[in-house]
Design an enzyme around this catalytic site. Structure first.
Site, PDB file in Angstrom:
ATOM      1  N   ASN A  92       0.831  -1.212   0.000  1.00 19.90           N
ATOM      2  CA  ASN A  92       0.000   0.000   0.000  1.00 19.90           C
ATOM      3  C   ASN A  92       0.859   1.253   0.000  1.00 19.90           C
ATOM      4  O   ASN A  92       0.579   2.226  -0.717  1.00 19.90           O
ATOM      5  CB  ASN A  92      -0.926   0.004   1.213  1.00 19.90           C
ATOM      6  CG  ASN A  92      -2.049  -1.014   1.107  1.00 19.90           C
ATOM      7  OD1 ASN A  92      -2.291  -1.562   0.038  1.00 19.90           O
ATOM      8  ND2 ASN A  92      -2.737  -1.262   2.208  1.00 19.90           N
ATOM      9  N   ARG A 104     -10.368  -4.194 -14.869  1.00 30.23           N
ATOM     10  CA  ARG A 104      -9.136  -4.878 -14.463  1.00 30.23           C
ATOM     11  C   ARG A 104      -9.269  -6.349 -14.819  1.00 30.23           C
ATOM     12  O   ARG A 104     -10.134  -7.044 -14.285  1.00 30.23           O
ATOM     13  CB  ARG A 104      -8.878  -4.735 -12.960  1.00 30.23           C
ATOM     14  CG  ARG A 104      -8.613  -3.322 -12.492  1.00 30.23           C
ATOM     15  CD  ARG A 104      -8.134  -3.305 -11.041  1.00 30.23           C
ATOM     16  NE  ARG A 104      -8.077  -1.955 -10.504  1.00 30.23           N
ATOM     17  CZ  ARG A 104      -7.060  -1.126 -10.688  1.00 30.23           C
ATOM     18  NH1 ARG A 104      -6.026  -1.508 -11.409  1.00 30.23           N
ATOM     19  NH2 ARG A 104      -7.069   0.083 -10.143  1.00 30.23           N
ATOM     20  N   HIS A 161     -15.458   2.975 -15.402  1.00 26.75           N
ATOM     21  CA  HIS A 161     -15.240   2.205 -14.175  1.00 26.75           C
ATOM     22  C   HIS A 161     -16.460   1.362 -13.811  1.00 26.75           C
ATOM     23  O   HIS A 161     -16.427   0.598 -12.849  1.00 26.75           O
ATOM     24  CB  HIS A 161     -14.892   3.173 -13.030  1.00 26.75           C
ATOM     25  CG  HIS A 161     -14.387   2.519 -11.794  1.00 26.75           C
ATOM     26  ND1 HIS A 161     -15.106   2.497 -10.617  1.00 26.75           N
ATOM     27  CD2 HIS A 161     -13.236   1.855 -11.529  1.00 26.75           C
ATOM     28  CE1 HIS A 161     -14.416   1.858  -9.689  1.00 26.75           C
ATOM     29  NE2 HIS A 161     -13.276   1.453 -10.209  1.00 26.75           N
ATOM     30  N   TYR A 179     -11.726  -9.854  -2.513  1.00 25.77           N
ATOM     31  CA  TYR A 179     -12.519  -8.646  -2.300  1.00 25.77           C
ATOM     32  C   TYR A 179     -13.971  -9.023  -2.034  1.00 25.77           C
ATOM     33  O   TYR A 179     -14.522  -9.908  -2.689  1.00 25.77           O
ATOM     34  CB  TYR A 179     -12.485  -7.739  -3.530  1.00 25.77           C
ATOM     35  CG  TYR A 179     -11.164  -7.094  -3.855  1.00 25.77           C
ATOM     36  CD1 TYR A 179      -9.979  -7.475  -3.230  1.00 25.77           C
ATOM     37  CD2 TYR A 179     -11.094  -6.081  -4.813  1.00 25.77           C
ATOM     38  CE1 TYR A 179      -8.772  -6.883  -3.553  1.00 25.77           C
ATOM     39  CE2 TYR A 179      -9.887  -5.474  -5.139  1.00 25.77           C
ATOM     40  CZ  TYR A 179      -8.732  -5.893  -4.506  1.00 25.77           C
ATOM     41  OH  TYR A 179      -7.533  -5.299  -4.832  1.00 25.77           O
ATOM     42  N   ARG A 189     -14.148   1.890   4.397  1.00 27.15           N
ATOM     43  CA  ARG A 189     -12.943   1.079   4.634  1.00 27.15           C
ATOM     44  C   ARG A 189     -11.683   1.929   4.709  1.00 27.15           C
ATOM     45  O   ARG A 189     -10.851   1.741   5.577  1.00 27.15           O
ATOM     46  CB  ARG A 189     -12.787   0.050   3.507  1.00 27.15           C
ATOM     47  CG  ARG A 189     -11.638  -0.917   3.745  1.00 27.15           C
ATOM     48  CD  ARG A 189     -11.228  -1.642   2.491  1.00 27.15           C
ATOM     49  NE  ARG A 189     -10.431  -0.810   1.598  1.00 27.15           N
ATOM     50  CZ  ARG A 189     -10.609  -0.737   0.284  1.00 27.15           C
ATOM     51  NH1 ARG A 189     -11.592  -1.397  -0.277  1.00 27.15           N
ATOM     52  NH2 ARG A 189      -9.831   0.015  -0.449  1.00 27.15           N
TER      53      ARG A 189
END
Length: 710
Positions: free
Chosen positions: A49, A383, A443, A476, A572
């Site tokens: 990250n 993706r 997206h 996820y 989150r």
């Protein structure tokens, strides 16, 4: 007095809030109740990250400073002030990270029989193994780069592990005809070999040597005629954001490919280096890379903790990892001969990774590719993996003569290369590939299947909150909807016509599209709740997302709180809203859940005075999503499915084990909204509910109780 956007003191800084989020990730690595190798995994995630944070966010701050921008941002901080605060926090977190690994995790790994050995501690068999590995597998890949008057300072790759070797030439070398050097750089080939080399060990033991230590230990075989004075590892992180200058006359595919090459040459924004690196060499590196004090990160021992994920992957030790939670079947699909028959009967809610992505979404696309009644498939791809079964199914459909359109977003950050490869491959099989829209990333997550049936043309739809990516679908938490409702089919037809042909769609029946409608629609629904509260009726919103940044939405949430609307947020990551501030946000509660699955679902629920509305979306509440991307939100029309989603959300709101309540400074106040709640870990409770609903009795017996405190 109502303000169109919050005052600076009413907003948390986006970058600092993200650092608070990553500190919560580090808490999982620090938590002794988390299995040991999972703690190692979380420590790796923390570093990964940070890598992306430096490559994008810190690089962006530096670009502002270099451009001479001194104007404060929405939170009142100038770019220079922000850089100083970011640097101070990450230096503190980095020290905490090193202390955690070397003082706590590494000794516990050794106690569990997992040792990372110094080459000088190897026994005879291990020494022989590493020497053979060095000579056969590493030496052919190593290219020492000398630095002297005839050799300029080398180009160091982004996130590459590099050894800096200080040398002293022997006398006979100095007397010879060949030049000699006192400094050399070696790129350790971590991209071609695991950084953790497993070496022979006793039964039940697991011994490893770091790849850089293998190279370091055998430098004398590489630098003949030299004495190796010292050797230290360094690692640079470069600006890797991908600003694509779009020229309508240029081909977007070519432009993105050229930008990818430019990314490798980005400015250095961080230098990690081992303690002990000589000041002379450090000064040379600082000068050559034009570094500032904020960019320097000395390390003790292991550099680049992100590679610990490789160690995690090499160890098959169930006792040191989480209990496996295998993806479960979707009952409606599992019991149906055809996925289209199942969708025709009822809307189907999908919840990944609890339910199988392969047996639902991949099956949907594969059946569409093979079904002779299917005429067309249209799909967005944001993706995709290199071996994507979804993209392969589209390829198969085109080969079978179906009309296939794929909207491939080339600018999906850090996945551009895979998307470009698939775009070229799909084009070769006859798929109509569209590379996105100028100035807007696509997206949204949508798939439309057009099928010829007895009663005529029928459309089947999948809409989701996450990507069509089988790898992330196992990690996820995302929701999806399969539906054959005609209004959804008409909406998606109009959407794809807009994306491929730039048509102007008529009014959508169900979906809310950004950037045209979604933000206005969300603001209208917030205002509706405010109106209910003003009229003395109960009013509540539950909003779940990855990030809350948009100042206008935040201002409306503050206004809702002042009017008495109860607002529960599950955020989150980044949250620029300050919850629980008297007179501003005392009716807003914010929870952040961090557990084994990455919370990725976007859910926007409005109580609406007894006529609740629950939306799922691909969009977070950020300006980039609402104003500069093509995003979708869609309602759960079936009240049963909406109730199932809200049951899951209520579980999460009462998560006392992995849910952190955030305070007005972004700090963690406690676990769970209510101190009196019984112990509950929402992800495991959701899995158990899904397991019971799936009717997989044998699996239930095999797993047994997942956790005594869920």
């Amino acid at each position: 007095m109502f303000h169109p956007i919050p005052r600076p003191e009413e907003l948390l800084n986006r970058e600092l809030s993200w650092l608070d989020f990553n500190a919560r990730v580090m808490e999982e690595a620090e938590d002794p109740t988390v299995p040991l190798l999972e703690r190692v995994k979380f420590l790796s995630i923390v570093s990964s990250n940070w890598d992306e944070f430096f490559m994008v966010r810190v690089a962006g701050i530096w670009r502002q400073i270099d451009a001479g921008i001194t104007q404060p941002g929405p939170d009142g901080l100038t770019p220079r002030q922000l850089l100083e605060r970011v640097s101070s926090r990450i230096h503190a977190y980095s020290a905490r990270q090193h202390e955690l690994f070397h003082a706590i995790l590494e000794p516990q790994l050794e106690a569990a029989g997992i040792a990372i050995l110094d080459p000088r501690r190897l026994d005879e068999a291990q020494s022989a193994f590493t020497l053979d590995y060095f000579e056969r597998s590493l030496l052919p890949l190593i290219t020492p780069l000398a630095v002297d008057t005839g050799h300029p300072f080398p180009r160091l790759g982004n996130r590459a592990l590099v050894l800096v070797v200080e040398l002293e030439p022997d006398e006979d070398l100095l007397d010879g005809d060949l030049p000699a050097s006192e400094l050399s750089f070696i790129h350790v080939p971590t991209g071609l070999a695991s950084r953790f080399l497993r070496v022979p060990s006793a039964p039940g033991a697991h011994a490893f040597v770091m790849l850089e230590d293998v190279v370091r230990h055998h430098l004398s075989r590489l630098f003949l005629g030299y004495t190796v004075k010292c050797c230290h590892a360094i690692r640079v992180t470069r600006d890797s954001d991908l600003p694509v200058e779009e020229d309508p006359s240029e081909d977007l595919l070519k432009t993105v490919e050229e930008s990818l090459r430019d990314r490798r040459r980005g400015a250095v924004v961080r230098l990690q280096y081992e303690h002990g690196l000589s000041s002379k060499v450090l000064d040379l590196i600082i000068e050559e890379m034009e570094l500032s004090p904020e960019d320097l990160y000395p390390c003790s021992g292991l550099t680049a903790f992100s590679d610990l994920m490789q160690l995690y992957g090499q160890l098959d030790l169930p006792s040191l990892k989480d209990t496996p939670l295998p993806p479960l079947p979707v009952p409606q699909l599992d019991q149906a001969g055809s996925v289209f028959d199942a969708i025709s009967r009822n809307d189907i809610l999908l919840h990944h990774p609890y339910q199988s992505f392969d047996d639902s979404v991949v099956r949907f696309v594969r059946e569409a590719a093979e079904d002779p009644k299917v005429l067309a498939i249209k799909m967005t791809l944001y993706r995709v993996t290199a071996n994507s079964p979804v993209a392969a199914a589209l390829e198969r459909a085109a080969e079978r003569g179906k009309q296939v359109a794929a909207i491939v977003e080339l600018r999906a950050r850090f996945d551009e290369a895979a998307n470009i490869a698939w775009a070229r491959r799909l084009e070769k099989t006859g798929v109509h590939v569209v590379y996105g829209l100028p100035n807007h990333k696509i997206h949204c997550k949508a798939c439309l299947v057009v099928r010829q049936e007895v009663g005529g043309i029928k459309r089947y739809c999948h809409l989701g909150t996450g990507n069509y990516n089988e790898r992330t679908s196992r990690l996820y938490s995302d929701l999806g909807l399969l539906t054959a409702r005609p209004e959804f089919g008409e909406d998606l037809s109009n959407l794809f016509n807009m994306l491929t042909g730039y048509t102007r769609p008529p009014r959508f029946h169900r979906i809310l599209l950004a950037p045209q409608h979604l933000k206005k629609a969300l603001k209208a629904r917030i205002q509706r709740e405010i109106g209910h509260a003003q009229d003395g009726r109960p009013a509540r919103m539950v909003l779940k997302m990855n990030a809350l940044v948009d100042p206008q939405i935040i201002q409306m949430l503050y206004e809702a709180s002042r009017e008495g609307v109860k607002v529960d947020l599950i955020v989150r990551g980044t949250c620029c809203l300050r919850p629980g501030v008297p007179g501003l946000s005392e009716n807003i509660r914010t929870l952040s859940i961090l557990d084994r699955f990455l919370e990725h679902t976007r859910i926007y629920h409005f109580a609406n005075d007894g006529q609740p509305e629950t939306l799922l979306s691909s969009a977070d509440l950020m300006p980039r999503n609402l104003d500069r991307r093509v995003e979708l939100a869609f309602p759960l029309v079936d009240p049963i499915l909406a109730a199932q989603v809200m049951e899951m959300v209520e579980m999460q709101l009462h998560d006392t084990l992995k849910g952190r309540v955030l305070g007005p400074e972004g700090d963690v106040l406690r676990r769970g909204f209510d101190d009196q709640d019984p112990p509950l870990r929402s992800q495991l409770r959701i899995y158990e509910h899904t397991l019971l609903a799936s009717g997989v009795g044998a699996l239930t017996q095999k797993l047994g109780p997942l956790d005594p405190d869920i």
